[in-house]
Scaffold this motif. Structure first.
Motif, PDB file in Angstrom:
ATOM      1  N   TYR B   4       0.938  -1.282   0.016  1.00 50.88           N
ATOM      2  CA  TYR B   4      -0.072  -0.071  -0.018  1.00 50.88           C
ATOM      3  C   TYR B   4       0.810   1.078  -0.036  1.00 50.88           C
ATOM      4  O   TYR B   4       0.516   2.119  -0.651  1.00 50.88           O
ATOM      5  N   VAL B   5       1.852   1.218   0.790  1.00 51.03           N
ATOM      6  CA  VAL B   5       2.913   2.285   0.727  1.00 51.03           C
ATOM      7  C   VAL B   5       3.595   2.741  -0.309  1.00 51.03           C
ATOM      8  O   VAL B   5       3.652   3.805  -0.682  1.00 51.03           O
ATOM      9  N   VAL B   6       4.013   1.513  -0.920  1.00 51.93           N
ATOM     10  CA  VAL B   6       4.749   1.724  -2.139  1.00 51.93           C
ATOM     11  C   VAL B   6       3.704   2.103  -3.134  1.00 51.93           C
ATOM     12  O   VAL B   6       4.314   3.298  -3.955  1.00 51.93           O
ATOM     13  N   ARG B   7       2.414   1.814  -3.344  1.00 50.75           N
ATOM     14  CA  ARG B   7       1.527   2.167  -4.348  1.00 50.75           C
ATOM     15  C   ARG B   7       1.263   3.548  -4.287  1.00 50.75           C
ATOM     16  O   ARG B   7       1.221   4.349  -5.143  1.00 50.75           O
ATOM     17  N   LEU B   9       3.226   5.919  -2.653  1.00 53.77           N
ATOM     18  CA  LEU B   9       4.414   6.668  -3.204  1.00 53.77           C
ATOM     19  C   LEU B   9       4.617   6.912  -4.607  1.00 53.77           C
ATOM     20  O   LEU B   9       4.700   8.060  -4.899  1.00 53.77           O
ATOM     21  N   ILE B  10       3.992   5.807  -5.393  1.00 52.31           N
ATOM     22  CA  ILE B  10       4.111   5.907  -6.827  1.00 52.31           C
ATOM     23  C   ILE B  10       3.193   6.919  -7.244  1.00 52.31           C
ATOM     24  O   ILE B  10       3.526   7.707  -7.911  1.00 52.31           O
ATOM     25  N   GLY B  11       2.105   6.776  -6.653  1.00 50.01           N
ATOM     26  CA  GLY B  11       0.864   7.662  -7.021  1.00 50.01           C
ATOM     27  C   GLY B  11       1.448   9.220  -6.625  1.00 50.01           C
ATOM     28  O   GLY B  11       1.169  10.159  -7.421  1.00 50.01           O
ATOM     29  N   LEU B  15       2.008  12.481  -8.978  1.00 57.19           N
ATOM     30  CA  LEU B  15       1.388  13.869  -8.462  1.00 57.19           C
ATOM     31  C   LEU B  15       2.095  15.041  -8.541  1.00 57.19           C
ATOM     32  O   LEU B  15       1.856  16.076  -9.076  1.00 57.19           O
ATOM     33  N   LEU B  16       3.370  14.636  -8.168  1.00 56.27           N
ATOM     34  CA  LEU B  16       4.202  15.792  -8.207  1.00 56.27           C
ATOM     35  C   LEU B  16       4.647  16.182  -9.755  1.00 56.27           C
ATOM     36  O   LEU B  16       4.815  17.315  -9.937  1.00 56.27           O
ATOM     37  N   LEU B  17       4.636  15.180 -10.455  1.00 56.17           N
ATOM     38  CA  LEU B  17       4.928  15.628 -11.955  1.00 56.17           C
ATOM     39  C   LEU B  17       3.964  16.276 -12.384  1.00 56.17           C
ATOM     40  O   LEU B  17       4.253  17.380 -13.037  1.00 56.17           O
ATOM     41  N   LEU B  18       2.635  16.108 -12.138  1.00 52.63           N
ATOM     42  CA  LEU B  18       1.435  17.026 -12.413  1.00 52.63           C
ATOM     43  C   LEU B  18       1.656  18.271 -11.951  1.00 52.63           C
ATOM     44  O   LEU B  18       1.359  19.311 -12.840  1.00 52.63           O
TER      45      LEU B  18
END
Lengths: 702, 337
Positions: B4-7, B9-11, B15-18
Motif C-alpha cells: 500500500y505504501v509503495v503504491r 508513493l508511486i502515486g 502527482l508531483l509530476l502533474l
C-alpha cells in the motif's frame, strides 16, 4: 427465615430536568423485586421507562437525571454509593446486555481484549494466561466457533448475532448474580433471536444468576420468564406470573397489547384490535390514569385520579398486582377482554371490490447478480453476489403475496428490480400483462402509476420540508394534474387512510410514526395503483400502532381490490395479511404456497426453522413447543455453495444418512410441488421434522 | 501494508509530476522571460538571447519540462552543451541532482537556495505542532468533560479570540511584550540546532507559540466536538456497565475513537505548515521557506517559486500518506488497500 430478595426497587422515580422545558417524569414511583435465580420480564413500549429504570439500578443515568426512592441490592442501598464503589459492583455482581450489539462494543479493541478488561478489572491478580483461557472458555459457552481465533478479531468482523453473544460472554465473565438484558434481541433476525435467547438461558444456567429481560415483545417474554411486569408511562401497571399476565390480563393496556400484536398461531383468523392514540407525554401527564385517553373501558373515575398498583386475587400464590380501578370486574369476570377490545369488523361483502382474478404481476426466473471486482486500475471480476437468483412468482388481483426471509436473502433487491420497470438482467417482469422490457420512457411513466411503494421507515421516507398536501399530491403533479384536482384528491386520500383532511397543510414532524406511515400510504395511493409494494411497512412502528396500519391495509385491499407484495421479516404480521407466502433464502424461493398451508404445514426445513423461531405470546404454547433451531448466520453472499445452498445450516441435512447427504451436496434442488406447496428440497416428503405450536391447537379464548 | 505504501508513493510521484507540469505551464503563461534578470543593467537584446539559450528557455514548453524533470533526478548543466563542456568547462554552471533549476535573480541554483531553509521551516512547524497539539487537544478534552461549565465556556471563548486574531497581530504582540518589554525570552532568532540546541529552542519559542495559538484554537473546538460525539456512543455505556472506572473509560474507550479525525486534521495541517509559515517567518525574520516564497514572488523569481511549490507539495503528499497509515493503525475498521 425467608431469604430477602436479590434486588429490591422501592418507590423509584427518575426525573429528567430540562432547561426551559417541563421536567420529564420518566419513571414514577415503581417498586419491584427480583429473587435469586429468578427470570423477570419487564414489558412496555418505547418511552415507557423500562430502560431508564434499569439504568438507574446500574447507576448509569446521566447527571441530568434526579433519582429518588431506593434501590437495594442484597439489602444494601445502591443509590447512596458513589460511582467508584458502584463500578466495583458493575460487571462483577450486576452485569448488563444492551440492545444494539452493532454499537455496544468499542470498535478499536479486539473482543478478547474487551472481555479480558472486564475480567481483570474485578480480579487484578489474574494472570494474562489465565485470562486468555477464561476468554476462550466464555466464548465457547456462548457458542462462538473457533474461539481462539475469534478472540483476536475486532467487533466489526462479527455479525450482529455473534456480537450479541460476545456481549453475553462479557456479562457472565465474572459470574454475576444479576444480569439485566435490555432488548437484547430487538435488532436481530428472528432465527438469530431464537439463538440468542437460548444463549441467555444457558448463561443463566451456567452462572445461576437472576435475569431481568426488558423487551417490547410479549412473545419473547412468554417462553422465557417466570414473572412479568408491564410498564406504561413510567409506572408499573400490571405484574404477575407470566401465565397470569399473558393468558388472563387484568389491565386493559396489557389486553390491548395482546390483542394488537398478531400471534403467529392465530393470525389471519380474526382482525387485529388497534389501540387508538399514543402514550402521553411524560412531561405533561394527565391527572388521572395515563392510559385513560386510549382505554375503551374507561369510566369517569379514571380521569380524576391515577389508580395505584394494588394486589388482587388474595395473598396466596395466585396474587398479583394491577393498577386499574376496574380490575375487580375483570377478576370476577363481569367484564371481559372481548368487551373491552372487540375485534373490528372487516369491510362488508357489498363494499368489497369485485375482481376477476387477473394476474397483476408476473415475475419469471428473475435474476440479479452483482459482480465482485478486484483491483483499482484494472478491474477484474473475481466472482458474483447472487442477490436474486432465478425467482418466479405471480400476484393476482386483490391478492397479498408475503415475501419473507432473513436480512440479506434478496427481498429488497427483488423489490428494486420490480420498481425499476426496466429489462431485468435475466428473466422477465410483467405488470398487468405488459412486459416491462418492452417499455419506452413515456409508457414507463404511465405504468409507474400502477405500481407504487410504501417504505419501512416513515420518518425517513417523507420529505420533512414539504407539507402533507405537497407530499401526497406529488405523484399527481408529475402527471400534470391541476391544483384543484390535486387538492380534492389529497382530501379524499387523507380521509381514506384515516387522517383528518384539515391537516393537509401541516408538516411531517407534527405527526406520529403511525400517522406518517398513513401519509406514506396515501401518497402511494395517489395514482390509483393496482399493485402496492410494501417494504416492511410496520416494522418501524410501536406494537400498539402496528395493528391500525395493518387493518388499514386490509381494508384498502378489500375495498379497492389492490394487490400487495408484502415484504416483512415478522412472520406473524405476514400470516395476518398474506394470502400466499414465498420464503426466500440466499436469492432463491425455497417454499411458495397458500399462507395457511405454509404456516400450518411448513415443508422446507428452512421454513420450519423460521416458523419455530417466532416466539408466540402464550406461555402454554411456548413451554411445550418443539423447536427447529438453525446453526450460525446466513453465509456470506459471495460464497459459492455447491448443491443446495442451505445444506450447511440445514437441520434436516444433519439427520440424513450419507447417501442422502451426498445428494444435497451435489444437486441443487428446484421448486417442485409437494402437498399443495412448491418446495425446493430433495427430501420434503421424508422430512420428519415437525414444528409444533404453529397451528391452532385450541380456539382462541375471547 | 508495505504494498500500500509503495503504491501510494508511486502515486505521489505522479502527482508531483502533474504539479510541476501545471506550474511550468503557468510559468510560460506569464509575460516574463527569466533570462531578462540574468544581466541587470548591462542587458542588451543579444545578451538576453544568449542567456535565454544558455538556460534553455528557447525550447518548447514540454521539452523544457522534460529537461527539468530529468534534471531533478540526474542534475543538469547550464548551458547544456556537451561540445562547450569539452572546450571551455569553466563557462558551464553545473547544477547537481536534485536540480530544481537556476535562479537568475540570486545567481544560485534553486536547490542550493532552498536547502538551508528547509530545516528552519521544519523546526518551526514541528515545534508549533507539538505546542498546539498539547494546548489544543488538552483544552478540548477539559472543555468536553466540563461541558456547560464556566471553564468550558471560557476555553471555547478564548480559543475563538485567538482563532479570530491573525498571526501577524499575535506574533507582533508576543514579540513586543514577551521578548522586548518584559524580556522573558531573548529576542527570537534562528540558531541552527547543530550550533546550540538551547539557543535553537529559545529562538523557536515565540514564533512557534504564535503559530500554535492560532492552530490550537481550532483544535480546542474540534477535540471538544469529537469527544462529545464519542461520549454519546453505546459502547461507553457497555464499558461502564462492566465496571470500568470513569477515568479509564475516558482514556481507553473515548479518546482513542475521538482521536481519529483529529489525527487526520493534524497531519494535513502539519504538512502544509512544513512548507513555511509566511507571515510568522516574516515577523520574526526567520530565514525559512515562507520568507523565501514571499521574496521570490515579489521579484518574479519563477524558478525559485516553482521549486518551493514542489517542496511544499512533497511535504503535503507525505503528510497525507502518514495520516492514512496512522488511520489504519488507530482504527482497525480501516483497511488499507
Amino acid at each position: 427465615m425467608t431469604e430477602s430478595p436479590l434486588l429490591e426497587v422501592d418507590n423509584l422515580s427518575v426525573e429528567f430536568l430540562q432547561r426551559g422545558a417541563a421536567t420529564v417524569n420518566a419513571v414514577r414511583g415503581i417498586s419491584y423485586h427480583v429473587n435469586r435465580g429468578e427470570f423477570l420480564g419487564i414489558v412496555g413500549e418505547s418511552g415507557s421507562g423500562k430502560s431508564v429504570s434499569s439504568m438507574a439500578v446500574m447507576g448509569l443515568l446521566p447527571s441530568t437525571a434526579r433519582v429518588t426512592g431506593d434501590i437495594r441490592y442484597r439489602g444494601e442501598s445502591l443509590l447512596e454509593r458513589d460511582d467508584k464503589t458502584l463500578s466495583k459492583l458493575r460487571g462483577k455482581e450486576i452485569s448488563m446486555v444492551f440492545q444494539d450489539p452493532l454499537s455496544a462494543l468499542t470498535p478499536v479493541y479486539t473482543v478478547g481484549n474487551q472481555i479480558t478488561e472486564a475480567l481483570k478489572l474485578h480480579d487484578s491478580g489474574l494472570s494474562d494466561k489465565a485470562a486468555d483461557a477464561r476468554v476462550i472458555e466464555l466464548l465457547t459457552t456462548v457458542g462462538i466457533p473457533a474461539p481462539e481465533r475469534r478472540a483476536k478479531a475486532f467487533p466489526h468482523e462479527f455479525s450482529g448475532g455473534m456480537r450479541q453473544r460476545v456481549m453475553i460472554a462479557m456479562a457472565i465473565a465474572n459470574d454475576p448474580d444479576l444480569i439485566i438484558a435490555d432488548e437484547p434481541t430487538t435488532a436481530l433476525d428472528v432465527t438469530i433471536q431464537a439463538q440468542i435467547l437460548e444463549v441467555l438461558q444457558k448463561a443463566k444456567e451456567v452462572t445461576g444468576a437472576a435475569v431481568v429481560l426488558i423487551t417490547h415483545d410479549l412473545g419473547v417474554v412468554a417462553g422465557n420468564v417466570d414473572r412479568v411486569a408491564v410498564m406504561y408511562a413510567g409506572r408499573l401497571v400490571e405484574t404477575g406470573t407470566v401465565e397470569q399476565v399473558l393468558t388472563a390480563p387484568r389491565m386493559p393496556y396489557t389486553m390491548g397489547l395482546l390483542r394488537s400484536v398478531p400471534n403467529m398461531q392465530t393470525a389471519g383468523r380474526s382482525r387485529l384490535v388497534p389501540m387508538e392514540g399514543r402514550p402521553p407525554s411524560l412531561a405533561a401527564l394527565p391527572p388521572g390514569c395515563p392510559f385513560e385517553p386510549r382505554c375503551p373501558a374507561s369510566i369517569d373515575a379514571c380521569s380524576t385520579a391515577e389508580p395505584p398498583l394494588v394486589q388482587i386475587g388474595g395473598t396466596g400464590p395466585g396474587s398479583r398486582e394491577v393498577a386499574c380501578i376496574r380490575a375487580d370486574e375483570f377478576e370476577r369476570g363481569t367484564l371481559g377482554i372481548a368487551d373491552v377490545f372487540p375485534h373490528p369488523e372487516p369491510v362488508p361483502p357489498e363494499e368489497q371490490a369485485q375482481v376477476k382474478g387477473a394476474t397483476v404481476l408476473q415475475v419469471t426466473d428473475l435474476k440479479r447478480h452483482f459482480p465482485l471486482t478486484k483491483g483499482v486500475v484494472f478491474r477484474k471480476t473475481i466472482g458474483s453476489v447472487k442477490a436474486v437468483d432465478g425467482i418466479t412468482f405471480d400476484i393476482e388481483e386483490k391478492q397479498v403475496l408475503g415475501l419473507v426471509g432473513e436480512s440479506g436473502c434478496g427481498k429488497s433487491t427483488t423489490i428494486l428490480e420490480i420498481l425499476e420497470l426496466a429489462r431485468p438482467q435475466s428473466g422477465s417482469i410483467e405488470l398487468n400483462g405488459v412486459d416491462v422490457a418492452s417499455l419506452n420512457s413515456s409508457a414507463r411513466l404511465k405504468l409507474r402509476g400502477d405500481v407504487q411503494v410504501v417504505f419501512q421507515d416513515p420518518m425517513a421516507a417523507i420529505d420533512p420540508r414539504l407539507s402533507i398536501e405537497d407530499i401526497v399530491s406529488e405523484p399527481l403533479t408529475v402527471r400534470g394534474a391541476s391544483r384543484s384536482e390535486r387538492s380534492a384528491k389529497v382530501r379524499e386520500l387523507l380521509e381514506t387512510v384515516g387522517l383528518d383532511p384539515a391537516m393537509s397543510g401541516r408538516y411531517p414532524h407534527q405527526f406520529s410514526g403511525g400517522q406518517r406511515q398513513r401519509i406514506g400510504i396515501a401518497r402511494a395511493l395517489a395514482t390509483d395503483p393496482k399493485l402496492l409494494i410494501l417494504d416492511e411497512p410496520v416494522s418501524a412502528l410501536d406494537v400498539s400502532i402496528q395493528a391500525g396500519v395493518i387493518n388499514l391495509l386490509q381494508d384498502l385491499k378489500d375495498s379497492r381490490g389492490l394487490s400487495y407484495l408484502f415484504v416483512a421479516h415478522d412472520l406473524a404480521v405476514v400470516r395476518q395479511i398474506a394470502d400466499v407466502v414465498a420464503v426466500m433464502y440466499l436469492g432463491r424461493i425455497v417454499e411458495l404456497g397458500e399462507a395457511d398451508n405454509v404456516f400450518s404445514h411448513p415443508q422446507h426445513p428452512y421454513t420450519q426453522a423460521l416458523l419455530s423461531a417466532v416466539p408466540i405470546p402464550d406461555p402454554r404454547v411456548e413451554r411445550t413447543r418443539q423447536r427447529v433451531l438453525l446453526d450460525g448466520d446466513l453465509p456470506s453472499p459471495t460464497q459459492e455453495i455447491p448443491g443446495c445452498n442451505f445444506h450447511g445450516r440445514c437441520p434436516l441435512f444433519k439427520i440424513l444418512d450419507a447417501a442422502h447427504q451426498e445428494r444435497c451436496i451435489q444437486t441443487d434442488p428446484s421448486l417442485r410441488s409437494v402437498h399443495n406447496s412448491s418446495v425446493a428440497c430433495h427430501f420434503a416428503e421424508e422430512n420428519p421434522l415437525r414444528v409444533t405450536g404453529v397451528d391452532i391447537t385450541e380456539k382462541e379464548k375471547s | 501494508m508495505f504494498a500500500y505504501v509503495v503504491r501510494r508513493l508511486i502515486g505521489g510521484v505522479f502527482l508531483l509530476l502533474l504539479v510541476s507540469l501545471v506550474t511550468f505551464v503557468l510559468f510560460f503563461a506569464g509575460p516574463i522571460n527569466p533570462a531578462k534578470f540574468t544581466c541587470g543593467k548591462q542587458c542588451t537584446p543579444a545578451l538576453i538571447e544568449q542567456n535565454t539559450k544558455a538556460l534553455g528557455y528557447d525550447k518548447p514548453v514540454l521539452e523544457q519540462w522534460g529537461t527539468y524533470v530529468v534534471g531533478i533526478v540526474k542534475g543538469r548543466d547550464f548551458p547544456d552543451d556537451p561540445a562547450l563542456k569539452k572546450t571551455a568547462p569553466e563557462t558551464i554552471a553545473h547544477c547537481s541532482a536534485p536540480c530544481l533549476g537556476y535562479s537568475p535573480q540570486t545567481s544560485q541554483n534553486v536547490t542550493t537556495e532552498l536547502q538551508p531553509r528547509i530545516p528552519v521551516s521544519v523546526s518551526l512547524a514541528i515545534a508549533a505542532f507539538i505546542m498546539w497539539m498539547i494546548i489544543g487537544v488538552g483544552a478540548g478534552i477539559i472543555a468536553a468533560l466540563l461541558r456547560g461549565s464556566v471553564i468550558d465556556k471560557a476555553l471555547v471563548g478564548v480559543s475563538l479570540i485567538f482563532y479570530a486574531m491573525p498571526t501577524v497581530v499575535t506574533g507582533l504582540l508576543l514579540y513586543q511584550f514577551v521578548a522586548i518589554k518584559w524580556q522573558l525570552v531573548p529576542a527570537p532568532q534562528y540558531v541552527p540546532f547543530s550550533q546550540s540546541p538551547v539557543q535553537w529552542l529559545q529562538g523557536l519559542f515565540l514564533p512557534a507559540l504564535t503559530l500554535a495559538l492560532y492552530y490550537a484554537a481550532g483544535y480546542v473546538r474540534l477535540t471538544r466536538a469529537f469527544i462529545l460525539e464519542t461520549l454519546g456512543e453505546d459502547y461507553l455505556r457497555t464499558a461502564k456497565a462492566k465496571g470500568v472506572p470513569r477515568v479509564r473509560v475516558l482514556f481507553r474507550h473515548t479518546l482513542r475513537a475521538a482521536l481519529t479525525p483529529i489525527v487526520t486534521q493534524a497531519g494535513l495541517d502539519l504538512g502544509a505548515l512544513l512548507g513555511g509559515a509566511i507571515i510568522t517567518e516574516q515577523i520574526f525574520s526567520y530565514p525559512g521557506l515562507g520568507a523565501l516564497a514571499v521574496s521570490s514572488a515579489n521579484q518574479y523569481d519563477l524558478p525559485t517559486t516553482i521549486g518551493i511549490v514542489l517542496v511544499v507539495a512533497t511535504f503535503i503528499i507525505i503528510a497525507n500518506l502518514v495520516v492514512d497509515v496512522l488511520y489504519g493503525l488507530i482504527d482497525p475498521r480501516v483497511k488499507l488497500a
